[in-house]
Design a protein around this motif. Structure first.
Motif, short mmCIF file in Angstrom:
data_model
loop_
_atom_site.label_atom_id
_atom_site.label_comp_id
_atom_site.label_asym_id
_atom_site.label_seq_id
_atom_site.Cartn_x
_atom_site.Cartn_y
_atom_site.Cartn_z
N ALA A 43 0.83 -1.21 0.00
CA ALA A 43 0.00 0.00 0.00
C ALA A 43 0.87 1.26 0.00
CB ALA A 43 -0.93 -0.01 1.21
N ALA A 44 1.95 1.25 0.76
CA ALA A 44 2.84 2.41 0.80
C ALA A 44 3.52 2.61 -0.55
CB ALA A 44 3.88 2.23 1.90
N ALA A 45 3.89 1.52 -1.21
CA ALA A 45 4.51 1.63 -2.54
C ALA A 45 3.53 2.22 -3.54
CB ALA A 45 4.99 0.26 -3.02
N ALA B 150 -0.64 1.47 -11.04
CA ALA B 150 0.45 1.08 -10.15
C ALA B 150 0.23 -0.31 -9.59
CB ALA B 150 0.59 2.10 -9.02
N ALA B 151 -1.02 -0.60 -9.18
CA ALA B 151 -1.32 -1.94 -8.65
C ALA B 151 -1.09 -3.01 -9.71
CB ALA B 151 -2.76 -1.98 -8.14
N GLU B 152 -1.47 -2.72 -10.94
CA GLU B 152 -1.26 -3.69 -12.01
C GLU B 152 0.23 -3.93 -12.27
OE1 GLU B 152 -2.64 -4.69 -16.57
OE2 GLU B 152 -3.65 -3.10 -15.45
N HIS B 153 1.00 -2.86 -12.31
CA HIS B 153 2.45 -3.02 -12.51
C HIS B 153 3.06 -3.85 -11.38
CE1 HIS B 153 2.90 -0.63 -16.06
NE2 HIS B 153 2.51 0.50 -15.48
N ALA C 24 -7.35 -6.78 -7.22
CA ALA C 24 -8.60 -6.12 -6.88
C ALA C 24 -8.47 -4.60 -7.01
CB ALA C 24 -9.05 -6.50 -5.47
N ILE C 25 -7.35 -4.05 -6.56
CA ILE C 25 -7.11 -2.60 -6.66
C ILE C 25 -7.01 -2.20 -8.14
CG2 ILE C 25 -5.47 -0.74 -6.15
CD1 ILE C 25 -4.82 -2.30 -3.55
N ALA C 26 -6.43 -3.08 -8.96
CA ALA C 26 -6.26 -2.78 -10.40
C ALA C 26 -7.52 -3.08 -11.20
CB ALA C 26 -5.09 -3.61 -10.95
N HIS C 27 -8.60 -3.47 -10.51
CA HIS C 27 -9.88 -3.80 -11.15
C HIS C 27 -9.75 -4.96 -12.12
CE1 HIS C 27 -11.24 -0.18 -9.25
NE2 HIS C 27 -10.40 0.56 -9.95
N ARG C 28 -8.96 -5.96 -11.74
CA ARG C 28 -8.80 -7.18 -12.54
C ARG C 28 -9.52 -8.30 -11.82
NH1 ARG C 28 -7.83 -4.59 -16.66
NH2 ARG C 28 -5.75 -3.83 -17.06
#
Length: 191
Positions: free
Chosen positions: A139-141, A155-158, A184-188
């Motif tokens: 989360a911090a990254a 960013a989440a996907e990467h 989930a954050i990247a909506h995948r």
């Protein structure tokens, strides 16, 4: 070699300012993984070190490299900022109590205080090594990546693609949990 030095300079610029002061990046051509960093024990006061195997690192897309490095940096910086919590106070109190009982030659008191200290110490160790630290570092990254121009889903996907690219053939449970959370954050869709 100049290409490696350019990448190290680029990565240092990508790091937050606190990371630049506390972390060094070095080449490690013989390490088996693309990126490695030692566990950030809170009592270490020297500079942390992140090592890269550039033969495995450079073929990764830049977004994945950026997020993997930011994640390693935030994970390292978490070790510096360990805060004293109630459980740490119990450990200190147990040590003092065991010492007092030892001076009083009270064997039962020493055993009881030592046992309570051991329980509190085990709990503190588990908190420090738990999966929450890994998820907090992710989360911090992502937050740092947003300040560097990435959107949160991007960013989440990467990061999850980078984790999948460098993961062992059989990822651990925490690695799977991290990848699922990032997906989930990247909506995948979940795997």
């Amino acid at each position: 070699m100049p290409h490696i030095q350019d990448e190290i300079r680029r990565l240092r610029e990508l790091m937050p300012a606190s990371g630049r002061m506390l972390i060094t990046i070095a080449a490690a051509p013989h390490q088996p993984e693309a990126i490695a960093s030692p566990f950030p024990y809170p009592w270490r006061r020297d500079r942390f070190r992140i090592t890269l195997n550039f033969a495995q690192w450079l073929p990764l897309p830049q977004g994945q490299r950026d997020l993997l490095l930011l994640r390693a940096v935030t994970w390292q910086l978490q070790g510096r900022g360990v805060q004293v919590k109630g459980i740490h106070g119990l450990v200190a109190l147990g040590v003092v109590g065991a010492g007092f009982e030892w001076v009083q030659h009270n064997a039962v008191g020493v055993v009881v205080a030592g046992g309570l200290t051991a329980i509190a110490l085990r709990r503190a160790w588990r908190d420090y090594h738990g999966p929450e630290r890994d998820l907090d570092a992710d989360a911090a990254a992502l937050q740092v990546a947003e300040r560097r121009g990435y959107t949160l889903p991007e960013a989440a996907e990467h990061l999850y693609l980078g984790l999948e690219a460098i993961a062992a053939p059989h990822p651990t449970g925490i690695e799977l949990l991290r990848i699922q959370t990032l997906r989930a954050i990247a909506h995948r869709p979940p795997i």
